[in-house]
Structures are given as C-alpha cells and as structure tokens.
Design a protein around this motif. Structure first.
Motif, PDB file in Angstrom:
ATOM      1  N   MET A 125       0.806  -1.210  -0.091  1.00  0.00           N
ATOM      2  CA  MET A 125      -0.148  -0.022   0.145  1.00  0.00           C
ATOM      3  C   MET A 125       0.651   1.160  -0.121  1.00  0.00           C
ATOM      4  SD  MET A 125      -3.001   1.126   0.033  1.00  0.00           S
ATOM      5  CE  MET A 125      -4.051  -0.396   0.450  1.00  0.00           C
ATOM      6  N   GLU A 126       1.911   1.174   0.905  1.00  0.00           N
ATOM      7  CA  GLU A 126       2.993   2.286   0.610  1.00  0.00           C
ATOM      8  C   GLU A 126       3.570   2.759  -0.601  1.00  0.00           C
ATOM      9  OE1 GLU A 126       7.051   3.808   3.124  1.00  0.00           O
ATOM     10  OE2 GLU A 126       6.156   1.824   3.284  1.00  0.00           O
ATOM     11  N   LYS A 127       3.610   1.741  -1.317  1.00  0.00           N
ATOM     12  CA  LYS A 127       4.390   1.919  -2.763  1.00  0.00           C
ATOM     13  C   LYS A 127       3.561   2.871  -3.574  1.00  0.00           C
ATOM     14  CE  LYS A 127       6.505  -0.178  -6.561  1.00  0.00           C
ATOM     15  NZ  LYS A 127       7.002  -1.777  -7.225  1.00  0.00           N
ATOM     16  N   GLU A 128       1.937   2.239  -3.742  1.00  0.00           N
ATOM     17  CA  GLU A 128       1.189   3.065  -4.586  1.00  0.00           C
ATOM     18  C   GLU A 128       0.886   4.425  -3.987  1.00  0.00           C
ATOM     19  OE1 GLU A 128      -1.511   0.320  -2.111  1.00  0.00           O
ATOM     20  OE2 GLU A 128       0.384  -0.001  -3.212  1.00  0.00           O
ATOM     21  N   SER A 129       1.014   4.547  -2.754  1.00  0.00           N
ATOM     22  CA  SER A 129       0.801   5.885  -2.181  1.00  0.00           C
ATOM     23  C   SER A 129       1.662   6.897  -2.422  1.00  0.00           C
ATOM     24  CB  SER A 129       0.625   5.771  -0.710  1.00  0.00           C
ATOM     25  OG  SER A 129      -0.411   4.926  -0.223  1.00  0.00           O
ATOM     26  N   GLN A 130       2.867   6.415  -2.512  1.00  0.00           N
ATOM     27  CA  GLN A 130       4.110   7.125  -2.964  1.00  0.00           C
ATOM     28  C   GLN A 130       3.919   7.555  -4.562  1.00  0.00           C
ATOM     29  OE1 GLN A 130       7.546   4.949  -1.982  1.00  0.00           O
ATOM     30  NE2 GLN A 130       7.618   5.527   0.220  1.00  0.00           N
ATOM     31  N   THR A 131       3.377   6.769  -5.350  1.00  0.00           N
ATOM     32  CA  THR A 131       3.299   7.071  -6.653  1.00  0.00           C
ATOM     33  C   THR A 131       2.113   7.827  -6.807  1.00  0.00           C
ATOM     34  OG1 THR A 131       4.190   4.761  -7.274  1.00  0.00           O
ATOM     35  CG2 THR A 131       2.788   5.852  -8.932  1.00  0.00           C
ATOM     36  N   ILE A 132       0.900   7.808  -6.229  1.00  0.00           N
ATOM     37  CA  ILE A 132      -0.115   8.747  -6.679  1.00  0.00           C
ATOM     38  C   ILE A 132      -0.030  10.098  -6.000  1.00  0.00           C
ATOM     39  CG2 ILE A 132      -1.725   6.913  -6.936  1.00  0.00           C
ATOM     40  CD1 ILE A 132      -2.791   7.255  -3.941  1.00  0.00           C
ATOM     41  N   PHE A 133       0.894  10.263  -5.051  1.00  0.00           N
ATOM     42  CA  PHE A 133       1.136  11.680  -4.572  1.00  0.00           C
ATOM     43  C   PHE A 133       2.398  12.085  -5.029  1.00  0.00           C
ATOM     44  CE2 PHE A 133      -1.816   9.878  -1.325  1.00  0.00           C
ATOM     45  CZ  PHE A 133      -2.810  10.468  -1.628  1.00  0.00           C
ATOM     46  N   ASP A 134       3.070  11.511  -6.105  1.00  0.00           N
ATOM     47  CA  ASP A 134       4.234  12.235  -6.839  1.00  0.00           C
ATOM     48  C   ASP A 134       3.705  13.337  -7.530  1.00  0.00           C
ATOM     49  OD1 ASP A 134       7.025  11.354  -7.967  1.00  0.00           O
ATOM     50  OD2 ASP A 134       5.679  12.444  -9.706  1.00  0.00           O
ATOM     51  N   LYS A 135       4.922  14.307  -7.379  1.00  0.00           N
ATOM     52  CA  LYS A 135       4.527  15.748  -7.782  1.00  0.00           C
ATOM     53  C   LYS A 135       4.057  15.686  -9.156  1.00  0.00           C
ATOM     54  CE  LYS A 135       7.366  19.835  -8.760  1.00  0.00           C
ATOM     55  NZ  LYS A 135       7.305  19.854 -10.330  1.00  0.00           N
ATOM     56  N   ASN A 136       4.768  14.970 -10.103  1.00  0.00           N
ATOM     57  CA  ASN A 136       4.290  14.918 -11.334  1.00  0.00           C
ATOM     58  C   ASN A 136       2.893  14.368 -11.744  1.00  0.00           C
ATOM     59  OD1 ASN A 136       6.772  15.997 -12.706  1.00  0.00           O
ATOM     60  ND2 ASN A 136       7.687  13.821 -12.520  1.00  0.00           N
ATOM     61  N   VAL A 137       2.590  13.534 -10.743  1.00  0.00           N
ATOM     62  CA  VAL A 137       1.306  12.870 -10.960  1.00  0.00           C
ATOM     63  C   VAL A 137       0.016  14.080 -10.352  1.00  0.00           C
ATOM     64  CG1 VAL A 137      -0.559  11.550  -9.618  1.00  0.00           C
ATOM     65  CG2 VAL A 137       1.761  10.610 -10.288  1.00  0.00           C
ATOM     66  N   ILE A 138       0.310  14.789  -9.427  1.00  0.00           N
ATOM     67  CA  ILE A 138      -0.392  16.072  -8.724  1.00  0.00           C
ATOM     68  C   ILE A 138      -0.504  16.971 -10.117  1.00  0.00           C
ATOM     69  CG2 ILE A 138      -0.679  17.830  -7.325  1.00  0.00           C
ATOM     70  CD1 ILE A 138      -1.042  14.890  -6.368  1.00  0.00           C
ATOM     71  N   GLU A 139       0.592  17.416 -10.694  1.00  0.00           N
ATOM     72  CA  GLU A 139       0.509  18.165 -12.001  1.00  0.00           C
ATOM     73  C   GLU A 139      -0.214  17.873 -13.056  1.00  0.00           C
ATOM     74  OE1 GLU A 139       4.637  19.311 -12.919  1.00  0.00           O
ATOM     75  OE2 GLU A 139       4.952  20.419 -10.979  1.00  0.00           O
ATOM     76  N   PHE A 140      -0.275  16.389 -13.312  1.00  0.00           N
ATOM     77  CA  PHE A 140      -1.027  15.964 -14.320  1.00  0.00           C
ATOM     78  C   PHE A 140      -2.538  15.877 -13.991  1.00  0.00           C
ATOM     79  CE2 PHE A 140      -3.334  12.245 -16.076  1.00  0.00           C
ATOM     80  CZ  PHE A 140      -3.182  12.525 -17.171  1.00  0.00           C
ATOM     81  N   VAL A 141      -2.873  15.755 -12.743  1.00  0.00           N
ATOM     82  CA  VAL A 141      -4.077  15.807 -12.224  1.00  0.00           C
ATOM     83  C   VAL A 141      -4.618  17.160 -12.438  1.00  0.00           C
ATOM     84  CG1 VAL A 141      -5.695  15.477 -10.292  1.00  0.00           C
ATOM     85  CG2 VAL A 141      -3.994  13.917 -10.750  1.00  0.00           C
ATOM     86  N   THR A 142      -4.026  18.238 -12.159  1.00  0.00           N
ATOM     87  CA  THR A 142      -4.415  19.479 -12.068  1.00  0.00           C
ATOM     88  C   THR A 142      -4.666  20.030 -13.487  1.00  0.00           C
ATOM     89  OG1 THR A 142      -2.877  20.138 -10.221  1.00  0.00           O
ATOM     90  CG2 THR A 142      -3.604  21.903 -11.627  1.00  0.00           C
TER      91      THR A 142
END
Length: 218
Positions: free
Chosen positions: A1-18
């Motif tokens: 669970m920790e691994k995917e949490s780190q991925t989905i809150f990665d800076k590049n992911v947040i910017e893509f979501v925005t």
C-alpha cells in the motif's frame, strides 16, 4: 500500500491531475465560447496535457477490479455534439496516421470533436476515480490512464493538435485573404489629374473612386 501511495502523490502526478481537471472543465464549458477562442485555448492546453502525461512515473494496477467510470454514452454524445457545433465546417480533417491506412489508399476523415470527446472520456474517468480519494483505485485509475495515453488518446491528442493548428494558421489565413478581394485602395492625389477627362488644377482637384470633382474658380 505504501508503494502506490508514494506514486499517486508524486509531484508529476499531482501536476497531471491539475491539468487534466482543467482540460475537462474547459471542454465542458466550450459551447459558450467563440470558435476562435476555443481553438486558441486548445492549442495551449493540449500540449501541456501531453507534456504532463509523458512525465508520469511508471504505474501498474494492483487491484482485482476495474475502477468505476463516469462518462456515459449520453455524456459523451452531448459533449461531442456541442464541440461539433462549435467547430462547424472546420471540424473534419484528414488523418493519414491511422492503422486503417495500411489497407486503404485514401485518407481517413476524422473530426476534432470526436477526438476531443474520446480524450475527454479517458481523462474524465481518471479524474472521477482519483477524486474519490481511495489509494488503491486512485493508483489503478492512474495506471489505466497512463496505458491509454500510450496506446489511444496520446496519438489522438497530437492528431487533433495538428488539425487545430491548421484551423488557426491556414484556414483563417485563407479566409482573411478572401476578405481582401474587392478592397478599394484610393489612388495618389498627385496622379489624379492625369486621368483622362480631368482638367483641373492640382489644388482644385478632389478625386474619389466614383469620379473627379473640381471646385469652380470664382
């Protein structure tokens, strides 16, 4: 669970979501825009969406169930029809970079509205699940969106970008050139008295496109 949490809150992911959320909101309010405004904004947001998607960290699904989807057939059709009406006769374009061309000697006709609706469907489904805030489904939704970017909507994005570029820089230029036909440009006043039939002194001559009018000497 920790691994995917780190991925989905990665800076590049947040910017893509925005950017993805803004893209969806932009298309949803597009019917109230002028075509020129829509084209100009699309030419700015689509490259940014592509850039942010290409910078996503590698992500793989971990759940056993496919995440929920948001875009129904009705939502898809309403958006496509709205975009088609907005683009009018500029909606269709010839696509030469499709797999079907292998078996055809004719270009394939595509439409900007349908391509954008297809991209919207993938992006909106991703945003819908991501905003639910459940780590596992957020991860899987991101993985699916990333895979579809490589195989489906990424190619449609660059094709649509080419078509929109043509609308702005080629078709609009042709229309502007067409409007210049028949434009009257006044002649130089210094030459007007050289026209046949005009016998005025230079200071007294006031020539117009409909003839030469002279002041009578008092």
């Amino acid at each position: 669970m920790e691994k995917e949490s780190q991925t989905i809150f990665d800076k590049n992911v947040i910017e893509f979501v925005t950017v993805a959320a803004e893209f969806c909101a932009f298309l949803e309010r597009a019917e109230r825009m002028k075509c020129s405004t829509f084209v100009d904004t699309s030419l700015k947001i689509l490259p940014l969406l592509y850039l942010k998607a290409s910078m996503l960290p590698k992500c793989e699904t971990i759940g056993d169930e496919t995440p929920e989807t948001y875009v129904t057939e009705e939502i898809y059709e309403i958006l496509r029809i709205n975009l088609s009406g907005l683009m009018g006769d500029k909606d269709d374009y010839l696509d030469v970079f499709v797999q079907d061309m292998v078996y055809s000697d004719q270009p394939i006709k595509k439409s900007i509205s349908e391509d954008l609706a297809d991209i919207y469907q993938d992006i909106k489904d991703f945003i819908f699940v991501f905003q639910l805030g459940l780590n596992e489904t957020m991860n899987d939704s991101l993985a699916i969106c990333q895979e579809n970017f490589g195989t489906l909507w990424g190619q449609k994005l660059v094709n649509t970008l080419r078509a929109l570029h043509d609308v702005k820089y080629n078709q609009e230029e042709e229309e502007e050139n067409g409007n210049e036909e028949g434009f009257y440009e006044p002649s130089d006043d210094n030459d007007c008295c050289e026209e046949e039939g005009c016998h005025c002194h230079d200071d007294d001559c006031h020539c117009h496109e409909d003839g030469c009018h002279c002041h009578d000497d008092e």
